[in-house]
Write a protein that holds these residues in place. Structure first.
Motif, PDB file in Angstrom:
ATOM      1  N   UNK A  79       0.818  -1.210   0.000  1.00  9.56           N
ATOM      2  CA  UNK A  79       0.000   0.000   0.000  1.00  9.56           C
ATOM      3  C   UNK A  79       0.860   1.271   0.000  1.00  9.56           C
ATOM      4  N   UNK A  80       2.114   1.171   0.420  1.00 11.29           N
ATOM      5  CA  UNK A  80       3.028   2.316   0.407  1.00 11.29           C
ATOM      6  C   UNK A  80       3.575   2.594  -0.994  1.00 11.29           C
ATOM      7  N   UNK A  81       3.262   1.710  -1.961  1.00  6.80           N
ATOM      8  CA  UNK A  81       3.692   1.941  -3.339  1.00  6.80           C
ATOM      9  C   UNK A  81       4.962   1.226  -3.739  1.00  6.80           C
ATOM     10  N   UNK A  82       5.486   0.348  -2.898  1.00  5.37           N
ATOM     11  CA  UNK A  82       6.689  -0.394  -3.254  1.00  5.37           C
ATOM     12  C   UNK A  82       6.317  -1.816  -3.658  1.00  5.37           C
ATOM     13  N   UNK A  83       7.155  -2.399  -4.472  1.00  2.76           N
ATOM     14  CA  UNK A  83       6.912  -3.773  -4.939  1.00  2.76           C
ATOM     15  C   UNK A  83       7.995  -4.679  -4.398  1.00  2.76           C
ATOM     16  N   UNK A  84       7.612  -5.865  -3.957  1.00  2.67           N
ATOM     17  CA  UNK A  84       8.587  -6.826  -3.467  1.00  2.67           C
ATOM     18  C   UNK A  84       8.226  -8.223  -3.937  1.00  2.67           C
ATOM     19  N   UNK A  85       9.242  -9.076  -3.969  1.00  6.59           N
ATOM     20  CA  UNK A  85       9.048 -10.477  -4.343  1.00  6.59           C
ATOM     21  C   UNK A  85       8.938 -11.305  -3.076  1.00  6.59           C
ATOM     22  N   UNK A  86       7.993 -12.231  -3.057  1.00  8.12           N
ATOM     23  CA  UNK A  86       7.772 -13.052  -1.877  1.00  8.12           C
ATOM     24  C   UNK A  86       7.032 -14.312  -2.305  1.00  8.12           C
ATOM     25  N   UNK A  87       6.373 -14.940  -1.371  1.00  2.46           N
ATOM     26  CA  UNK A  87       5.487 -16.063  -1.659  1.00  2.46           C
ATOM     27  C   UNK A  87       4.316 -15.991  -0.693  1.00  2.46           C
ATOM     28  N   UNK A  88       3.206 -16.607  -1.072  1.00  2.00           N
ATOM     29  CA  UNK A  88       2.042 -16.654  -0.201  1.00  2.00           C
ATOM     30  C   UNK A  88       2.024 -18.016   0.460  1.00  2.00           C
ATOM     31  N   UNK A  89       1.996 -18.013   1.780  1.00  2.00           N
ATOM     32  CA  UNK A  89       2.042 -19.236   2.556  1.00  2.00           C
ATOM     33  C   UNK A  89       0.635 -19.765   2.820  1.00  2.00           C
ATOM     34  N   UNK A  90       0.530 -21.075   2.971  1.00  2.00           N
ATOM     35  CA  UNK A  90      -0.711 -21.688   3.428  1.00  2.00           C
ATOM     36  C   UNK A  90      -1.824 -21.763   2.411  1.00  2.00           C
ATOM     37  N   UNK A  91      -1.507 -21.635   1.131  1.00  2.00           N
ATOM     38  CA  UNK A  91      -2.538 -21.749   0.096  1.00  2.00           C
ATOM     39  C   UNK A  91      -2.043 -22.701  -0.985  1.00  2.00           C
ATOM     40  N   UNK A  92      -2.992 -23.254  -1.721  1.00  5.50           N
ATOM     41  CA  UNK A  92      -2.635 -24.030  -2.909  1.00  5.50           C
ATOM     42  C   UNK A  92      -1.936 -23.062  -3.866  1.00  5.50           C
ATOM     43  N   UNK A  93      -0.708 -23.331  -4.273  1.00  2.74           N
ATOM     44  CA  UNK A  93       0.016 -22.375  -5.122  1.00  2.74           C
ATOM     45  C   UNK A  93      -0.696 -22.064  -6.437  1.00  2.74           C
ATOM     46  N   UNK A  94      -1.557 -22.964  -6.874  1.00  2.00           N
ATOM     47  CA  UNK A  94      -2.285 -22.752  -8.122  1.00  2.00           C
ATOM     48  C   UNK A  94      -3.540 -21.894  -7.914  1.00  2.00           C
ATOM     49  N   UNK A  95      -3.885 -21.576  -6.668  1.00  2.00           N
ATOM     50  CA  UNK A  95      -5.086 -20.787  -6.397  1.00  2.00           C
ATOM     51  C   UNK A  95      -4.801 -19.290  -6.291  1.00  2.00           C
ATOM     52  N   UNK A  96      -3.541 -18.886  -6.377  1.00  2.00           N
ATOM     53  CA  UNK A  96      -3.180 -17.468  -6.273  1.00  2.00           C
ATOM     54  C   UNK A  96      -3.723 -16.718  -7.486  1.00  2.00           C
TER      55      UNK A  96
END
Length: 128
Positions: A87-104
């Motif tokens: 929300x501050x306007x910066x972009x970062x690389x990460x991963x989303x934990x605890x979800x089916x990776x194909x559901x992102x």
């Protein structure tokens, strides 16, 4: 020779890593430009000013893009890699934990947190 580092005199990258390893996620902010940036740098990438300070972001944002990395199940299975616009306007690389990776999905709201493993901090996301 001591291997203790005086963080007050250390560069911004070392201070950022030390905070991350303590579980604190911080981004760079310059009062001169009035803008945030990530990964923190000594000088603001917008104005070149050397007044960058480390500040805590709200930690919320949206998925800008993602991919799924395929692995064999015995190697841990598939995982996602996401680009998140905070929300501050910066972009970062990460991963989303605890979800089916194909559901992102692009546009999903996420909340960042720091995952500390073996003393090393890593910014990961959860669905908000």
């Amino acid at each position: 020779m001591s291997d203790t580092i005086d963080l007050a005199k250390a560069g911004i990258e070392l201070r950022h890593k030390a905070e991350l390893d303590q579980g604190n996620f911080l981004i760079g902010y310059s009062a001169t430009s009035g803008k945030y940036h990530y990964y923190p740098r000594e000088n603001c990438p917008f104005s070149g000013a050397g007044d960058v300070t480390l500040v805590a972001p709200k930690g919320t944002g949206v998925v800008y893009s993602f991919t799924v990395v395929a692995r064999k199940p015995e190697a841990g299975g598939d995982y996602n890699v996401v680009l998140v616009d905070l929300d501050e306007g910066v972009r970062l690389m990460s991963r989303i934990e605890g979800v089916d990776p194909h559901s992102v999905k692009i546009g999903q709201r996420v909340k960042t947190r720091v995952q500390v493993t073996d003393g090393k901090g890593l910014v990961v996301c959860d669905l908000a």
